[in-house]
Design a protein around this motif. Structure first.
Motif, PDB file in Angstrom:
ATOM      1  N   ARG A 236      36.876  49.425 -12.899  1.00  0.00           N
ATOM      2  CA  ARG A 236      35.914  49.009 -11.882  1.00  0.00           C
ATOM      3  C   ARG A 236      35.067  47.836 -12.367  1.00  0.00           C
ATOM      4  N   LEU A 285      40.789  53.737  -7.489  1.00  0.00           N
ATOM      5  CA  LEU A 285      40.811  52.284  -7.681  1.00  0.00           C
ATOM      6  C   LEU A 285      41.309  51.579  -6.424  1.00  0.00           C
ATOM      7  N   THR A 287      40.691  49.168  -3.500  1.00  0.00           N
ATOM      8  CA  THR A 287      39.867  48.086  -2.968  1.00  0.00           C
ATOM      9  C   THR A 287      40.780  46.943  -2.564  1.00  0.00           C
ATOM     10  N   VAL A 313      35.862  51.217  -5.269  1.00  0.00           N
ATOM     11  CA  VAL A 313      35.540  50.305  -6.366  1.00  0.00           C
ATOM     12  C   VAL A 313      34.239  49.552  -6.106  1.00  0.00           C
ATOM     13  N   ARG A 314      34.190  48.810  -5.035  1.00  0.00           N
ATOM     14  CA  ARG A 314      32.981  48.035  -4.738  1.00  0.00           C
ATOM     15  C   ARG A 314      31.788  48.983  -4.565  1.00  0.00           C
ATOM     16  N   SER A 316      30.398  50.553  -7.071  1.00  0.00           N
ATOM     17  CA  SER A 316      30.416  51.585  -8.118  1.00  0.00           C
ATOM     18  C   SER A 316      30.038  51.039  -9.492  1.00  0.00           C
ATOM     19  N   TYR A 317      29.620  49.777  -9.556  1.00  0.00           N
ATOM     20  CA  TYR A 317      29.518  49.103 -10.846  1.00  0.00           C
ATOM     21  C   TYR A 317      28.410  49.660 -11.745  1.00  0.00           C
ATOM     22  N   ALA A 320      29.665  52.805 -13.289  1.00  0.00           N
ATOM     23  CA  ALA A 320      30.734  52.463 -14.234  1.00  0.00           C
ATOM     24  C   ALA A 320      30.145  51.938 -15.540  1.00  0.00           C
TER      25      ALA A 320
END
Length: 374
Positions: A236, A285, A287, A313-314, A316-317, A320
């Motif tokens: 991610r 995963l 996206t 994914v977007r 989630s940073y 992560a």
């Protein structure tokens, strides 16, 4: 029943198969997967070819011809793998045409023994590009330090590249820089940028395998709570880096000249730990603008029972990054993990290549005996 793979494709994830064999081609199985499983690409590696050569009789006729010609084992391997890749590229050509050259791709790897030799990697990439002679080919080049300038050089010459064996975020940024440099050189040489394509294969499950081993050795509750989190977090964050690079002014200038982005490709998506869901490296995963190349078992598991939740994914940073940062607190050195994984990755492919050479050498000898007896 809901067509899960169609839904995955609808989310913007290109479904690729991480396998190739003469038998799969000869029986029409690859065409069936394209039709029924929404497969729009194929990746190969030395391990896959070594496995294919060791099974069945699909290669016997070509091996007899090669034995009659008295070719050496290196030329024989090129002839055998080139044949399969050309055939697969032709099967996938409709997907290539329908996607305007984005998908319908087939990958062939340079000799992994050259992973630390820039000039020989470039020469091998040229030779394989000429040998297969299909516009929907990717030449796979490992993302070693010595591989980076080879990636740039190949792209600059108009060779489409699948960059493989990426484990670390730092190295992934270097890969994207090598991609941009290659396109800039291609533009300066007057090449048509829209004809040059690339994906960056970011390896997933192997990260969990290595990190989980270290967490279990620690054994604390804090460490064990992090099991199974590193690989997805790492991927991610890789996508976050991709978004940053491919919104930069440097990229926008290339895009205006006709260039296409280097898509992230999730590789090593087969689940190795039975404690984890067999579709986790697919559903976690999802996206748009990515590729997921799956072993057939993972492909079928996804088709059967994957529970898609939209984009995972977007957005989630932050979590992560927290998961990656937490590793240091329990004594897991991220930099050491990814360094070990790259070294092991190259070694595994070198070993598979040696096995492939040994298999072909043995098959050539048997074929030659049959030819001599006639």
């Amino acid at each position: 029943m809901s067509d899960i793979l169609a839904r995955l494709s609808g989310e913007g994830v290109a479904v690729w198969l991480d396998d190739i064999s003469r038998e799969r081609l000869r029986t029409g199985n690859l065409g069936e997967l394209v039709r029924d499983r929404h497969v729009v690409g194929v990746t190969s590696n030395p391990t896959i070819f070594a496995s294919a050569l060791s099974k069945g009789s699909a290669y016997d006729e070509q091996l007899r011809d090669l034995a009659r010609r008295g070719v050496d084992v290196g030329e024989a391997v090129r002839a055998i793998t080139g044949y399969d890749i050309r055939w697969a590229a032709d099967v996938l050509r409709p997907a290539y045409d329908a996607s305007g050259g984005v998908d319908g791709r087939v990958s062939l790897e340079v000799d992994p023994r050259l992973a630390h030799d820039t000039e020989r990697t470039i020469a091998e990439a040229r030779a394989l590009w000429w040998l297969v002679d299909r516009p929907n080919l990717f030449i796979k080049i490992p993302a070693t330090l010595e591989g980076l300038p080879a990636i740039t050089a190949a792209l600059a010459e108009g060779i489409s590249v699948n960059v493989t064996l990426i484990f670390s975020l730092e190295r992934y940024r270097a890969v994207m820089d090598a991609f941009l440099a290659g396109l800039e050189q291609a533009r300066e040489a007057g090449r048509e940028l829209s004809a040059i394509s690339s994906v960056a294969s970011f390896f997933v499950s192997r990260v969990d395998t290595e990190v989980d081993k270290r967490l279990e050795k620690n054994g604390s509750d804090e460490a064990l709570a992090l099991r199974g989190k590193a690989a997805i977090a790492n991927a991610r964050l890789a996508f976050q880096a991709y978004e940053e690079v491919f919104s930069s002014a440097r990229w926008q200038a290339l895009q205006a000249a006709g260039a296409r982005p280097q898509r992230p490709l999730w590789a090593s998506t087969g689940v190795k730990d039975p404690d984890y869901s067999d579709t986790r490296y697919v559903v976690e995963l999802v996206t748009a603008g990515t590729v997921n190349t799956m072993p057939e078992a993972t492909l079928e598991a996804t088709a059967d029972h994957a529970e898609l939740r939209g984009d995972t994914v977007r957005g989630s940073y932050a979590q992560a990054q927290a998961d990656i940062d937490a590793l240091a607190g329990v004594g897991v050195d991220y930099d050491d993990v990814v360094e070990v994984l790259e070294a092991e990755g190259v070694q595994k492919f070198e070993k598979s290549w040696e096995q492939l050479l040994e298999t072909v050498s043995g098959e050539l000898a048997k074929a030659a005996e049959g030819v001599d007896a006639r």
